[in-house]
Design an enzyme around this catalytic site. Structure first.
Site, mmCIF file in Angstrom:
data_model
loop_
_atom_site.group_PDB
_atom_site.id
_atom_site.type_symbol
_atom_site.label_atom_id
_atom_site.label_comp_id
_atom_site.label_asym_id
_atom_site.label_seq_id
_atom_site.Cartn_x
_atom_site.Cartn_y
_atom_site.Cartn_z
ATOM 1 N N CYS A 2 25.808 58.489 76.289
ATOM 2 C CA CYS A 2 24.892 59.259 77.134
ATOM 3 C C CYS A 2 24.588 60.635 76.543
ATOM 4 O O CYS A 2 25.432 61.236 75.883
ATOM 5 C CB CYS A 2 25.502 59.479 78.508
ATOM 6 S SG CYS A 2 25.891 57.956 79.346
ATOM 7 N N ARG A 27 22.422 58.739 69.459
ATOM 8 C CA ARG A 27 23.767 58.539 70.000
ATOM 9 C C ARG A 27 23.947 57.134 70.560
ATOM 10 O O ARG A 27 25.063 56.701 70.820
ATOM 11 C CB ARG A 27 24.038 59.566 71.108
ATOM 12 C CG ARG A 27 24.009 60.997 70.604
ATOM 13 C CD ARG A 27 23.953 61.959 71.757
ATOM 14 N NE ARG A 27 25.136 61.891 72.572
ATOM 15 C CZ ARG A 27 26.204 62.659 72.416
ATOM 16 N NH1 ARG A 27 26.209 63.561 71.462
ATOM 17 N NH2 ARG A 27 27.245 62.540 73.196
ATOM 18 N N ASN A 99 27.192 62.690 82.098
ATOM 19 C CA ASN A 99 27.887 61.934 81.051
ATOM 20 C C ASN A 99 29.342 61.812 81.483
ATOM 21 O O ASN A 99 29.909 62.789 81.981
ATOM 22 C CB ASN A 99 27.870 62.690 79.718
ATOM 23 C CG ASN A 99 26.501 62.738 79.095
ATOM 24 O OD1 ASN A 99 25.550 62.163 79.625
ATOM 25 N ND2 ASN A 99 26.397 63.435 77.969
ATOM 26 N N GLU A 480 36.348 48.190 56.477
ATOM 27 C CA GLU A 480 35.143 49.007 56.688
ATOM 28 C C GLU A 480 33.886 48.215 56.311
ATOM 29 O O GLU A 480 32.865 48.311 56.991
ATOM 30 C CB GLU A 480 35.251 50.306 55.874
ATOM 31 C CG GLU A 480 34.034 51.215 55.938
ATOM 32 C CD GLU A 480 33.684 51.738 57.325
ATOM 33 O OE1 GLU A 480 34.446 51.501 58.281
ATOM 34 O OE2 GLU A 480 32.618 52.367 57.459
ATOM 35 N N LYS A 484 30.892 47.522 58.947
ATOM 36 C CA LYS A 484 29.488 47.899 58.684
ATOM 37 C C LYS A 484 28.576 46.695 58.900
ATOM 38 O O LYS A 484 27.546 46.791 59.543
ATOM 39 C CB LYS A 484 29.293 48.399 57.241
ATOM 40 C CG LYS A 484 29.776 49.777 56.901
ATOM 41 C CD LYS A 484 28.999 50.909 57.494
ATOM 42 C CE LYS A 484 29.450 51.261 58.860
ATOM 43 N NZ LYS A 484 30.634 51.992 59.102
ATOM 44 N N HIS A 503 47.199 31.742 55.641
ATOM 45 C CA HIS A 503 48.042 31.589 56.833
ATOM 46 C C HIS A 503 47.187 31.388 58.089
ATOM 47 O O HIS A 503 47.584 31.795 59.179
ATOM 48 C CB HIS A 503 48.957 32.811 56.996
ATOM 49 C CG HIS A 503 49.934 32.965 55.872
ATOM 50 N ND1 HIS A 503 50.948 32.065 55.629
ATOM 51 C CD2 HIS A 503 50.027 33.883 54.878
ATOM 52 C CE1 HIS A 503 51.638 32.434 54.563
ATOM 53 N NE2 HIS A 503 51.081 33.548 54.078
#
Ligand code: G6P
Length: 604
Positions: A2, A27, A99, A480, A484, A503
């Site tokens: 928010c 955001r 928020n 990472e 992504k 495994h």
């Protein structure tokens, strides 16, 4: 997550609010809205979807010089017009944007409903509007104070009152609010990105503070009405940094900014004379640093994974046991905080709620925690005793790229600094220092090969599942790389230690499940070759990211330059970022704002 923007001044508020909301789009959000004081009362407009969809509902001529706006990332209630902010009371006199999460919303709402109040949304925020409207005080700020003293949870709020059309009240508890001071105008926002176009003079509210803004000034007090002394600070951000320039997406721009960003992270921090690093902001004497027996990294998402890699780097260089833990896991297991453990809080935004809560948990129990932060002046940065800023510049794409690699660079510096106080010889220190100096140029060489990685990204874009494997540092790179790919292309990608593949996961390896193998030129190359053979024997396509030709034939091979072994992850991640980006483009995904994700997660 928010976002809040608020304006009071002499200009028309509507375009300023809409522009502010655009700056907050990065955001991550799923609905947007604004409320403006106009003659005859409040005007509220909101819509599910993007800011432009809300904007399409605005009347051509909406005049008003005081208003608030919001981008919502759903927590209580699905994304919808009704659940979008601002929320009002039944008479539409009070409008609130919020928020965070009000934890005792259920009980308070049930009480109001029993008394006959009708709610039009499923949000916890609407409750605040009804409660404020029911207050009988003379001033808006008193009424807001009185309500906020009764709610628990985290909030950043901005409130308008039709009976007080000249002012805005904002308050903070656990979710950032910053006031912007411009010429005959005042702003408030959850993020400086929304203000930087208008001013660089800001005042950060602290938890438990509330402020009243009019076109003539602002006053900050506590929830108990005690005046707070606030000194404005200057933010060193340029509006242009929030611009895509000639790039199609912020993600691509930020990937290409990485050589410069890493150069900025390194600037002034290398000390060739003693083959060490210089870190001014740690605020801990060298002799005191040496008393720590363990190091632990705390963070969320990519910041946690950067911590995993950082722990490995520092452990190798300083020979101190290091590990990393997701901040939320840590804070909820009643961790034992030892005085001889040094904690690092890793966060791009410096506002991630769980990371902040972990910092506070460490501090409450008497531990020492330093911040590895990008956002200067952010809450975690201010809460930590000291730390190291990344200086990566603003990162706007929801997914982290340049701040990830800058964080690794900071860890290399910390490892070098600690290592040189212990067992790392001057020659060994110099080898790392020289490699760090060469790193931006090497990164550029890899990025110049974007076309090669784009082709691979497109080639792998049709798969629904992928494994990423590696050993030690290579496994953290795999983590990472997988994150992504899944974040931007929505391909299900899973990272596994290469040694663990047989495994269990090997059962799922088929011609339809590619494996991306991270194969640095280390003493585990042979082990990695054996794993690749096992995958090939099951017809699994293999894309290897390596530092030279491999003795085993693979479907695709990407070779990055040799560097110091601890910096190999930096160069190996560049193709992985671009592969994820181009796979996402091929799948027509919203690269900069992936569905359901937020840049800065300011709720639990
Ligand atoms: C969100 C973002 C991630 C980021 C994480 C931690 O989940 O989508 O990209 O890694 O938050 O953010 P921070 O600001 O603390 O680094």
């Amino acid at each position: 997550m928010c976002g809040i923007v608020a304006y009071v001044g002499r200009q028309n508020a509507m375009p300023i609010l809409v522009e502010g909301l655009r700056r907050l789009e990065y955001r991550g959000y799923d609905s947007a809205g604004i409320a403006v004081h106009r003659a005859g009362g409040l005007a509220v407009f909101k819509a599910k979807g993007k800011v432009r969809e809300m904007e399409a509902r605005l009347p051509a001529r909406l005049k008003g010089t005081v208003g608030i706006g919001h981008t919502r990332w759903a927590t209580h209630g699905e994304p919808s017009d009704e659940n979008a902010h601002p929320h009002t009371d039944s008479s539409e006199r009070i409008a609130v944007v919020h928020n965070g999460i009000i934890e005792n919303a259920g009980a308070l709402r049930a009480k109001l409903e029993a008394d006959g109040t009708e709610f039009t949304s499923e949000t916890d925020t609407e409750l605040l509007a009804h409660l404020i409207a029911a207050e009988k005080g003379d001033s808006l700020i008193d009424n807001v104070r009185s309500v906020l003293r009764r709610v628990s949870g985290a909030y950043g709020v901005a409130v308008l009152d039709g009976d007080h059309p000249e002012e805005i009240v904002v308050a903070r508890n656990g979710s950032p609010v910053v006031i912007g001071i411009a010429d005959k105008a005042f702003f408030a926002a959850s993020d400086v990105a929304a203000l930087v176009r208008h001013t660089q003079q800001v005042v950060y509210l602290d938890d438990g503070e509330i402020a009243r803004l009019t076109k003539d000034g602002y006053e900050v007090t506590t929830l108990d009405a005690v005046p707070s002394e606030k000194t404005p600070s200057t933010i060193e951000l340029d509006d242009m940094e929030f611009d895509k320039a000639d790039f199609a997406h912020f993600m691509l721009k930020e990937i290409h900014e990485q050589p410069d960003a890493v150069a900025r992270t390194l600037r002034g921090r290398l000390e060739p004379r003693f083959s060490t690093a210089r870190l001014g902001g740690l605020n801990i004497e060298a002799k005191d640093l040496l008393r720590f027996k363990r190091i632990k990294m705390l963070g969320c998402g990519s910041a946690y994974i950067a911590g995993v890699l950082g722990a490995k780097m520092i452990e190798r260089l300083a020979r101190i046991p290091c590990d990393a833990e997701p901040a939320a896991e840590f804070r909820y297991r009643n961790p034992i905080i030892e005085q001889d453990t040094l904690y690092f809080a890793v966060s791009q935004s410096g506002e991630t709620f769980d990371t902040l809560a972990a910092v506070e948990e460490v501090q409450r129990k008497g531990g020492t925690v330093l911040g590895i932060i990008n956002s200067v002046g952010s809450t975690i940065a201010r809460t930590c005793k000291g730390g190291v800023y990344l200086h990566a510049g603003p990162e706007v794409a929801v997914v982290s790229t340049k701040t990830f690699l800058c964080t690794l660079t900071v860890f290399a510096l910390i490892g070098l600094y600690l290592g040189r106080m212990k067992d790392v010889s001057p020659a060994e220190g110099k080898r790392l220092l020289t490699a760090l100096e060469a790193l931006p140029e090497q990164m550029q060489q890899v990025l110049d090969r974007e076309d090669e990685f784009a082709e691979v990204g497109r080639k792998y874009a049709h798969y629904d599942h992928a494994y990423f494997i590696g050993r030690n540092e290579g496994f953290a790179v795999a983590m990472e790389g997988a994150l992504k790919l899944k974040e931007v292309s929505y391909i299900h990608a899973e990272a596994y230690p290469a040694s663990e593949l047989k495994h269990g996961p090997l059962a799922l390896v088929t011609a339809q499940t590619p494996t991306i193998a991270i194969v640095p030129n280390d003493d585990l190359v042979e082990k990695n070759m054996a794993t690749i053979e096992e995958i090939k024997a099951r017809q699994g396509p293999v894309l290897a990211i390596a530092q030279g030709e491999l003795p085993v034939e693979v479907e695709d091979l990407i070779v990055v330059p040799e560097t110091h072994e601890l910096l190999a992850p930096v160069l190996m991640l560049l193709p992985l970022q671009l592969i994820a980006y181009h796979a996402a483009l091929a799948r027509e995904c919203d690269v900069d704002q992936p569905r359901n994700l937020a840049k800065s997660v300011t709720v639990e």
